[in-house]
Design a protein around this motif. Structure first.
Motif, PDB file in Angstrom:
ATOM      1  N   GLN A  43       0.828  -1.206   0.000  1.00  0.00           N
ATOM      2  CA  GLN A  43       0.000   0.000   0.000  1.00  0.00           C
ATOM      3  C   GLN A  43       0.863   1.259   0.000  1.00  0.00           C
ATOM      4  OE1 GLN A  43      -2.136  -1.182   3.515  1.00  0.00           O
ATOM      5  NE2 GLN A  43      -4.033  -1.504   2.354  1.00  0.00           N
ATOM      6  N   MET A  46       2.359   1.679  -3.534  1.00  0.00           N
ATOM      7  CA  MET A  46       1.357   2.202  -4.479  1.00  0.00           C
ATOM      8  C   MET A  46       1.121   3.695  -4.250  1.00  0.00           C
ATOM      9  SD  MET A  46      -1.407  -0.964  -4.936  1.00  0.00           S
ATOM     10  CE  MET A  46      -2.578  -0.071  -4.007  1.00  0.00           C
ATOM     11  N   THR A  47       1.074   4.111  -2.997  1.00  0.00           N
ATOM     12  CA  THR A  47       0.905   5.528  -2.669  1.00  0.00           C
ATOM     13  C   THR A  47       2.099   6.336  -3.153  1.00  0.00           C
ATOM     14  OG1 THR A  47      -0.415   4.951  -0.727  1.00  0.00           O
ATOM     15  CG2 THR A  47       0.547   7.160  -0.783  1.00  0.00           C
ATOM     16  N   GLN A  49       4.143   5.619  -5.577  1.00  0.00           N
ATOM     17  CA  GLN A  49       4.131   5.688  -7.040  1.00  0.00           C
ATOM     18  C   GLN A  49       3.088   6.686  -7.544  1.00  0.00           C
ATOM     19  OE1 GLN A  49       3.663   1.487  -7.768  1.00  0.00           O
ATOM     20  NE2 GLN A  49       5.866   1.184  -8.071  1.00  0.00           N
ATOM     21  N   ALA A  50       1.959   6.776  -6.853  1.00  0.00           N
ATOM     22  CA  ALA A  50       0.929   7.753  -7.239  1.00  0.00           C
ATOM     23  C   ALA A  50       1.444   9.175  -7.013  1.00  0.00           C
ATOM     24  CB  ALA A  50      -0.342   7.509  -6.443  1.00  0.00           C
ATOM     25  N   ILE A  51       2.111   9.402  -5.892  1.00  0.00           N
ATOM     26  CA  ILE A  51       2.682  10.722  -5.614  1.00  0.00           C
ATOM     27  C   ILE A  51       3.775  11.041  -6.622  1.00  0.00           C
ATOM     28  CG2 ILE A  51       4.028  12.071  -3.947  1.00  0.00           C
ATOM     29  CD1 ILE A  51       2.505  10.492  -1.740  1.00  0.00           C
ATOM     30  N   GLY A  53       3.991  10.126  -9.617  1.00  0.00           N
ATOM     31  CA  GLY A  53       3.388  10.475 -10.900  1.00  0.00           C
ATOM     32  C   GLY A  53       3.010  11.940 -11.007  1.00  0.00           C
ATOM     33  N   LEU A  54       2.904  12.614  -9.880  1.00  0.00           N
ATOM     34  CA  LEU A  54       2.570  14.039  -9.860  1.00  0.00           C
ATOM     35  C   LEU A  54       3.809  14.929  -9.816  1.00  0.00           C
ATOM     36  CD1 LEU A  54      -0.286  13.842  -7.206  1.00  0.00           C
ATOM     37  CD2 LEU A  54      -0.535  13.941  -9.696  1.00  0.00           C
ATOM     38  N   GLN A  55       4.981  14.319  -9.716  1.00  0.00           N
ATOM     39  CA  GLN A  55       6.236  15.064  -9.594  1.00  0.00           C
ATOM     40  C   GLN A  55       6.933  15.157 -10.942  1.00  0.00           C
ATOM     41  OE1 GLN A  55       6.965  16.321  -6.412  1.00  0.00           O
ATOM     42  NE2 GLN A  55       4.937  15.452  -6.054  1.00  0.00           N
TER      43      GLN A  55
END
Length: 72
Positions: A43, A46-47, A49-51, A53-55
């Motif tokens: 978890q 995954m978090t 990697q999501a963050i 993706g915004l960088q």
């Protein structure tokens, strides 16, 4: 006998920020507190990697820092 209890979890992300004038790698670190202590590694990844993706910089490392309270 001592016992311990998980008190706090911090998610730490390291990003590649290029190189300095000497050609050495430079990293930028970001920390996210108030992470639920019961989350598992999948978890958190995954978090992260999501963050990431915004960088604008690539993610190079994901760390979990747990703080425990030890009582007698």
């Amino acid at each position: 006998m001592a016992s311990e209890a998980l008190f706090d979890t911090v998610l730490r992300l390291t990003f590649d920020n290029g190189v300095n004038e000497k050609g050495e790698p430079v990293f930028k670190k970001k920390a996210f507190s108030n992470v639920k202590t019961q989350v598992n590694s999948d978890q958190l990844l995954m978090t992260a990697q999501a963050i990431a993706g915004l960088q604008t910089k690539p993610l190079t490392e994901v760390q979990r820092q747990d703080t425990k309270i030890i009582t007698a």
